[in-house]
Design an enzyme around this catalytic site. Structure first.
Site, PDB file in Angstrom:
ATOM      1  CD  GLU A  23      22.405  14.903  62.318  1.00 22.95           C
ATOM      2  OE1 GLU A  23      22.524  15.586  61.266  1.00 22.95           O
ATOM      3  OE2 GLU A  23      21.432  14.170  62.538  1.00 22.95           O
ATOM      4  CG  PHE A  63      15.631   2.791  58.604  1.00 27.34           C
ATOM      5  CD1 PHE A  63      15.619   3.382  57.350  1.00 27.34           C
ATOM      6  CD2 PHE A  63      15.274   3.572  59.700  1.00 27.34           C
ATOM      7  CE1 PHE A  63      15.254   4.708  57.184  1.00 27.34           C
ATOM      8  CE2 PHE A  63      14.908   4.891  59.547  1.00 27.34           C
ATOM      9  CZ  PHE A  63      14.897   5.463  58.283  1.00 27.34           C
ATOM     10  CD  GLN A  64      17.617   7.028  60.315  1.00 26.52           C
ATOM     11  OE1 GLN A  64      17.522   6.871  61.531  1.00 26.52           O
ATOM     12  NE2 GLN A  64      17.285   8.156  59.713  1.00 26.52           N
ATOM     13  CE  LYS A  75      15.166   2.023  69.785  1.00 25.25           C
ATOM     14  NZ  LYS A  75      14.067   2.061  68.814  1.00 25.25           N
ATOM     15  CG  MET A 110      41.989  31.588  49.793  1.00 32.58           C
ATOM     16  SD  MET A 110      43.228  32.892  49.878  1.00 32.58           S
ATOM     17  CE  MET A 110      43.314  33.199  51.643  1.00 32.58           C
TER      18      MET A 110
END
Lengths: 559, 193
Positions: free
Chosen positions: A48, A110-111, A160, A470
């Site tokens: 993502e 969940f999630q 959802k 760096m």
């Protein structure tokens, strides 16, 4: 229609045709409807964060809004880095996440993650949509906010069951937000005051920031500079706002900007700062940037005025309105004496930023050759973050707006791979070269799979020195050479290329560079070049952290 | 110094979170924050007291106004305004010293509103300094419990903070820039590493 269709119809209404995303449980109702909305192309990434950076780079290159889509919980949290990256650099982006069904929100389902809460401090604005009937107005509002004023990321969180709820498609005719109205009126007093200051100045200088590129005002900038003969230096993100060949272009300022740009900034009697937020990396120690200069600070975001540096004359508004107004009011003049002074500096202090004249393979040489070999192409340079980023900015002759795609404010390593993806999708005809660090590349190279899927002919040039360069430079210079956790073993990058089915080229010597670049350009597909560059180069000049711009040092000996 | 800032905000979920988060993020020190509804549906009013120099007040106003849900910001610090807070104070009070306490309340125009054999609940609506003074006077009797609302503020006279906002055609928000695109003296932050 159902919420999922409303979402997709909303995107179409806003002329959005590209999404970068990754599916998951709660966004399945939305994915289920993609086949019925063929006008929208969904690009399936492998993480993502990459969707977010791709959307960000898509926006930087195209000037249009970039859109990323993720599922709830881990999908949303994986986006956070990309959201903050877009926030810091003012990139118009829309982030859509699914969430658990309304009756499960707050129940630790969940999630489930509090995406609205997590994103809140990283976005220009965000929404949790709780009714399908709110979807269309919310998208209209969100896109309006993301793309107007000072652009930025906007996030929409959709449970959802809202995707499945039936509602009318009620796209609003106009958007009226009491707390967000774009100023159309010019503050003529401020413009006159600014013009007077410019007219009175003997040693004026323009700082051209990212705002010039965002507002597409690079031509107006040149007109202003030419009329009053004012030298222009840019910020890192302002690179490209003026062609390097322009006689008033004096490079870029900041921690690794040129010696003469930094000293010109500190010696001017009038600073005209355009579309920039007065960042510490660009200006060094604020108090000693140039205490005697009058500062005209033009920015669309009033909160940037006086935030870090007090402006003599703050001007709020869009550069596309203000620049012509000021150009109109200022006198035609020349500043030959002042410009000669800078030219002398330039003559005597350019070595520290030159390409090392050695037989060793240096990053400076490689990136410069990449630029040279692509003179005839519409080159877009994407970089990661670190030494290679600075050298690319110094030596790639970036002369067009939107030609350099780099993570400025947040400094996100790993940006280079997904950003190249977004840049190439935004402009399929351009030649995208991604200048990668060996560290950053390993953070996000899973996107090679997406790039292969999408048949994007991106050229990846890995500056492989086996170090986090760096960080090593800082440990060497400021931590008494105590090198800790910067020497990394690298995988066989050519085998990685092979694993993804793309062409890999190894370059170990200087005389192989041009051939490799030409070969990469000739291949109609992605190519990865593993440049085994020398290991101990440091970026010069440098303004040490906490130092002022006129304390720019040109070698380690001066520290 | 202390700055009193009034913000009119959309009455939407999360708006308090946005404001509080902004204060934390920018390092503004909140002294008190009072939130309530207004006579206009959909508009809430926050009164925020912060500690800091002019610079901080200037940034605070501008950063607050950047929030989309913030409709208007007004700094009351140098305005002719009424500022009040409410406190409820429960003190130990027996029949022996109750009269003495009631005398003190009279001086401060505070009211007793509940009584038991051993305690007294006092209500005071006043400027913060007055409340502080009352508390000091009551402390020797023994304060059992106290609650304060934080400051609320309103302009004196006929004009209001809300009228411009509630006028449909008002362009307060687009004028904000030209009015408040300004500045102040003070220290600027250090350079980050």
């Amino acid at each position: 229609m159902i919420g999922a269709d409303i979402v997709l119809e909303s995107l179409k209404k806003a002329k959005i045709d590209t999404l970068f995303g990754y599916p998951g449980g709660v966004v399945l109702p939305l994915y289920d409807r993609f086949p019925f909305h063929k006008e929208i192309k969904h690009i399936l990434v492998r993480h993502e964060q990459a969707a977010g950076h791709a959307a960000d780079a898509y926006a930087r290159v195209s000037g249009k809004i970039g859109v990323a889509l993720a599922t709830s919980g881990p999908g949303a949290t994986n986006l956070v880095t990309a959201v903050q990256n877009a926030m810091m650099d003012s990139i118009p982006t829309l982030f859509i996440t699914g969430n658990v069904a309304r009756n499960l929100i707050g129940k630790d389902g969940f999630q489930e993650a509090d995406a609205t809460g997590i994103f809140m401090p990283t976005v220009k604005h965000n929404y949790l949509v709780t009714h399908a009937s709110d979807l269309a107005p919310t998208f209209a509002e969100a896109i309006h906010i993301a793309t107007t004023g000072r652009p930025g990321p906007v996030h929409i969180d959709i449970p959802k069951d809202v995707f499945l709820e039936e509602a009318e498609f009620n796209w609003p005719k106009e958007i009226n937000l009491r707390g967000y109205k774009i100023d159309k009126n010019l503050n003529t007093d401020a413009i006159s005051e600014a013009s007077n200051l410019i007219n009175q100045s003997e040693k004026p200088i323009i700082f051209a920031g990212h705002g010039i590129i965002i507002s597409n005002t690079h031509k107006l900038l040149q007109k202003l500079a030419e009329k009053a003969d004012i030298p222009v230096i840019t910020t890192l993100l302002g690179i490209g706002s003026m062609p390097t060949s322009h006689e008033l272009h004096y490079g870029w300022m900041g921690m690794h900007g040129s010696y003469y740009a930094n000293h010109a900034a500190s010696s001017a009697d009038t600073i005209i700062a355009l579309g920039m937020r007065m960042d510490d990396r660009a200006l060094g120690r604020f108090a000693d940037l140039n205490p005697n200069a009058k500062i005209v600070h033009i920015d669309i975001d009033p909160a940037e005025h006086d935030k870090n540096l007090k402006a003599t004359v703050p001007v709020v508004g869009n550069l596309s309105d203000i620049l012509p107004a000021i150009t109109n009011e200022i006198d035609e003049t020349n500043h030959a004496e002042w410009i000669n002074w800078i030219n002398d500096l330039k003559k005597n202090h350019s070595d520290s930023m030159s390409i090392p004249d050695t037989s060793e393979l240096s990053v400076q040489f490689v990136v410069n050759q990449i630029a040279k070999e692509n003179k005839k192409n519409k080159l877009v340079v994407v970089t990661g973050v670190g030494q290679h980023q600075m050298w690319a900015a110094q030596h790639m002759d970036i002369s067009e707006p939107r030609q350099l795609v780099t993570s400025g404010g947040l400094g996100t390593m790993g940006f280079e791979v997904p950003a190249a993806l977004g840049a190439q999708v935004a402009d399929p005809k351009s030649t995208v070269w991604s200048i990668c660090g060996d560290g950053g590349f390993q953070m996000t190279f899973q996107e090679l799979a997406t790039i292969v899927d999408e048949k994007l002919p991106i050229k990846f040039a890995i500056m492989n020195n086996g170090f986090l360069g760096m960080v090593r430079q800082w440990q060497e210079l400021f931590y008494q050479q105590n090198l800790v956790d910067v020497n990394m073993s690298q995988p066989d990058f050519l085998k990685i290329a092979e694993a993804y089915g793309i062409q890999g080229i190894e370059v170990t010597k200087k005389d192989q560079v041009i051939e490799a670049i030409q070969k990469a350009n000739s291949i109609n597909g992605p190519v990865l070049i593993d440049f085994r560059v020398e290991t101990d180069g440091n970026v010069w000049p440098m303004v040490p952290a906490g130092a002022a711009l006129n304390e720019t040092v040109e070698s380690a000996k001066e520290l | 110094m202390k700055h009193t800032v009034v913000a009119l905000v959309e009455d939407k979920p999360g708006v308090l979170n946005r404001v509080a988060s902004l204060f934390r993020r920018r390092g503004f020190n909140i002294d008190s924050l009072a939130v309530g509804t207004t006579h206009e549906a959909g508009v809430s009013r926050m009164t925020i007291v912060v500690e800091g120099n002019e610079n901080i007040a200037d940034q605070l106003e501008k950063q607050l106004f950047k929030l989309i849900d913030v409709i208007k910001v007004e700094n009351f610090t140098n305005q002719n305004a009424i500022m009040r807070e409410l406190a409820l104070i429960k003190v130990k009070a027996s029949t022996n010293n109750r009269r003495e306490i009631l005398d003190i309340l009279e001086v401060f125009r505070a009211q007793p509103i509940d009584l038991s054999t051993a305690s007294l609940v006092i209500q005071i609506v006043a400027h913060r300094d007055t409340i502080d003074a009352l508390i000091e006077n009551l402390s020797r009797f023994g304060i059992l419990e106290m609650v304060r609302t934080g400051r609320i503020a309103m302009r004196r006279g006929y004009t209001t903070t809300t009228d411009e906002v509630l006028d449909e055609n008002d362009d307060y928000s687009s004028n904000f820039h030209s009015q408040l695109g300004r500045l102040s003296n003070g220290n600027f932050p250090f350079v980050s590493d």
